[in-house]
Design a protein around this motif. Structure first.
Motif, short mmCIF file in Angstrom:
data_model
loop_
_atom_site.label_atom_id
_atom_site.label_comp_id
_atom_site.label_asym_id
_atom_site.label_seq_id
_atom_site.Cartn_x
_atom_site.Cartn_y
_atom_site.Cartn_z
N ASP A 1 0.94 -1.03 0.07
CA ASP A 1 -0.04 -0.04 0.10
C ASP A 1 0.86 1.27 -0.01
OD1 ASP A 1 1.08 -0.47 2.49
OD2 ASP A 1 -0.67 0.83 3.35
N ARG A 2 2.10 0.95 -0.01
CA ARG A 2 3.07 2.16 0.37
C ARG A 2 3.47 2.56 -1.00
NH1 ARG A 2 3.33 5.09 5.28
NH2 ARG A 2 3.15 3.68 6.83
N SER A 3 3.77 4.27 -1.12
CA SER A 3 4.34 4.82 -2.48
C SER A 3 5.78 4.41 -2.70
CB SER A 3 3.99 6.31 -2.10
OG SER A 3 4.97 6.70 -1.38
N SER A 4 6.09 4.59 -3.76
CA SER A 4 7.43 4.40 -4.22
C SER A 4 8.45 5.37 -3.51
CB SER A 4 7.65 4.57 -5.75
OG SER A 4 6.99 3.61 -6.73
N ARG A 5 8.01 6.56 -3.18
CA ARG A 5 8.62 7.81 -2.55
C ARG A 5 8.88 7.12 -1.31
NH1 ARG A 5 7.71 13.26 -5.13
NH2 ARG A 5 8.93 13.91 -3.09
N GLN B 1 25.31 1.08 8.35
CA GLN B 1 26.64 1.58 8.33
C GLN B 1 27.00 2.14 9.64
OE1 GLN B 1 28.95 2.29 5.93
NE2 GLN B 1 28.24 0.86 4.63
N LEU B 2 25.87 2.36 10.45
CA LEU B 2 26.34 3.23 11.58
C LEU B 2 26.19 2.81 12.93
CD1 LEU B 2 25.25 6.84 10.10
CD2 LEU B 2 27.44 6.04 10.25
N GLY B 3 26.86 3.33 13.91
CA GLY B 3 26.67 2.96 15.39
C GLY B 3 25.49 2.90 15.81
N ALA B 4 25.40 2.80 17.06
CA ALA B 4 24.23 2.45 17.83
C ALA B 4 23.43 3.80 17.92
CB ALA B 4 24.59 2.23 19.42
N GLU B 5 23.89 5.04 18.31
CA GLU B 5 22.97 6.18 18.33
C GLU B 5 22.47 6.85 17.16
OE1 GLU B 5 23.18 10.73 20.47
OE2 GLU B 5 25.02 9.29 20.47
N LEU B 6 23.28 6.98 16.27
CA LEU B 6 22.90 7.96 15.25
C LEU B 6 21.68 7.37 14.40
CD1 LEU B 6 23.00 10.36 13.38
CD2 LEU B 6 24.88 9.26 12.15
N PRO B 7 21.41 6.22 14.16
CA PRO B 7 20.31 5.90 13.35
C PRO B 7 18.99 5.99 13.91
CG PRO B 7 21.91 3.75 13.26
CD PRO B 7 22.30 5.03 14.43
N TYR B 8 18.86 6.37 15.30
CA TYR B 8 17.79 6.52 15.94
C TYR B 8 17.26 8.16 15.90
CZ TYR B 8 18.42 1.67 17.07
OH TYR B 8 18.64 0.44 16.99
N GLN B 9 18.30 8.90 15.73
CA GLN B 9 18.28 10.38 15.44
C GLN B 9 18.36 10.73 13.92
OE1 GLN B 9 20.53 11.99 18.29
NE2 GLN B 9 19.72 11.25 20.17
N MET B 10 17.71 10.05 13.23
CA MET B 10 18.02 10.10 11.78
C MET B 10 16.80 9.75 10.91
SD MET B 10 18.36 7.72 8.93
CE MET B 10 19.01 6.58 9.97
N THR B 11 16.27 10.56 10.09
CA THR B 11 15.19 10.09 9.24
C THR B 11 15.58 10.58 7.74
OG1 THR B 11 12.82 10.08 9.03
CG2 THR B 11 13.67 12.26 9.35
N VAL B 12 14.76 10.19 6.75
CA VAL B 12 14.81 10.33 5.41
C VAL B 12 13.71 10.94 4.68
CG1 VAL B 12 15.69 9.49 3.22
CG2 VAL B 12 16.52 8.44 5.28
N GLU B 13 13.72 11.96 3.96
CA GLU B 13 12.76 12.51 3.31
C GLU B 13 12.95 12.69 1.67
OE1 GLU B 13 9.81 16.66 3.98
OE2 GLU B 13 11.93 16.40 4.70
N ILE B 14 12.00 12.21 0.75
CA ILE B 14 12.39 12.07 -0.42
C ILE B 14 11.97 13.72 -1.17
CG2 ILE B 14 11.79 11.22 -2.94
CD1 ILE B 14 13.60 9.50 -0.98
N GLU B 15 12.70 14.30 -1.54
CA GLU B 15 12.27 15.71 -1.81
C GLU B 15 12.00 15.74 -3.55
OE1 GLU B 15 15.60 18.19 -0.66
OE2 GLU B 15 14.06 18.88 0.82
#
Length: 299
Positions: free
Chosen positions: A188-192, A206-220
């Protein structure tokens, strides 16, 4: 609708504590990668439907964030709400647990599902790794005593062990219904959305324990130009130091993340992809309800 009344269709919630193998299980059942995976807990943040139509049976799997103790940030609370929302109006519940382990978070999930009225299946994951079959039998009996209404199925999501048995059990317990989705639809999810998740997966791996939880991705940007799909992705972090870690020495880390994400995107979208990544600091986004909603974290 072309299906006869003998066709079956319904919603299957796949629940469990973080990092127990729910997304891996759904990807292997669907026969392709939709849900992102990593060894880090709480990789899955959103409910996502994976739709599998085989003959007269259409099973609509709901991949849920892992239910976890504590709700320190708005993002944590959102993930727990999302997982619990998936339990409304479902037709089958699959509770994924890890072979011989039973944790506080398993107990928390159990408390949420023990009174469900729909059929319950307990999928005991990674069961192929156990050497001592007697220990395994004792643990399965313990699970059966704890959840007497459930059917217990030992599986291995990663090695696809016993998944056919699990799918057969699910299919037999779905209600008679016409199919809700076209035969060739898989989510049901979009390609974006899927593109953003693939970038996030590569960062988490790729990254250590902390950073992944304080990171998000937005498709512009997500647009086709001739035979090429152009995708521009913005990666948000909370601190300047995190931005430096993500970019890496001379941009090497962000380059590797982009290369790996692009390969998966080309497979998923069956297209040549030009992927551009940017990193931006947005302080406090993970504990700001309004910011979360603007980034697509909505119930």
């Amino acid at each position: 609708m072309t299906e006869s009344i003998n066709s079956r269709c319904g919603y299957v919630a796949v629940v469990g504590r973080p990092n127990v193998g729910k997304s891996t299980l759904i990807n292997h059942v669907l026969g392709q990668k939709l849900a992102i995976t990593s060894r880090k807990p709480q990789t899955t943040r959103h409910n996502m439907l994976g739709i599998k139509t085989e003959g007269a049976v259409q099973a609509i799997y709901i991949d849920t964030p892992g239910l976890h103790a504590g709700g320190q940030t708005a993002l944590n609370r959102y993930m727990n709400r999302s997982a619990l929302t998936a339990l409304r109006d479902i037709d089958v519940c699959v509770f994924v647990v890890d072979r011989m382990r039973w944790t506080e978070e398993d107990e928390m999930v159990y408390e949420r599902i023990k009174d469900l009225r729909c059929p319950l299946i307990v999928a005991v994951n990674k069961s192929d790794r156990l050497e001592d079959k007697l220990d395994m039998l004792e643990h399965l009996q313990w699970l059966q005593d704890k959840l007497p209404q459930a059917e217990i199925v030992p599986i291995s999501a990663l090695h696809q062990h016993n998944l056919d048995t699990l799918e057969q059990l699910i299919g037999e317990r779905l209600p008679e219904n016409e199919h809700f989705y076209p035969e060739d639809q898989i989510t049901d999810r979009s390609s974006r959305f899927l593109a953003a998740e693939l970038v996030r997966e590569k960062i988490m791996r790729q990254l250590g324990a902390e950073l992944p939880y304080q990171m998000t991705v937005e498709i512009e940007e997500f647009k086709h130009e001739g035979r090429i799909l152009h995708i521009h992705a913005l990666i948000l972090v909370e601190r300047e130091g995190q931005k430096k870690i993500l970019i890496g020495d001379k941009g090497e880390r962000i380059k590797l993340i982009g290369q790996e994400a692009r390969k998966d995107m080309e497979t998923l979208f069956d297209n040549k992809v030009m992927l551009n990544l940017w990193v931006k600091v947005k302080k406090g986004w993970s504990d700001d309800e309004r910011a979360l909603r603007s980034l697509g974290y909505q119930d």
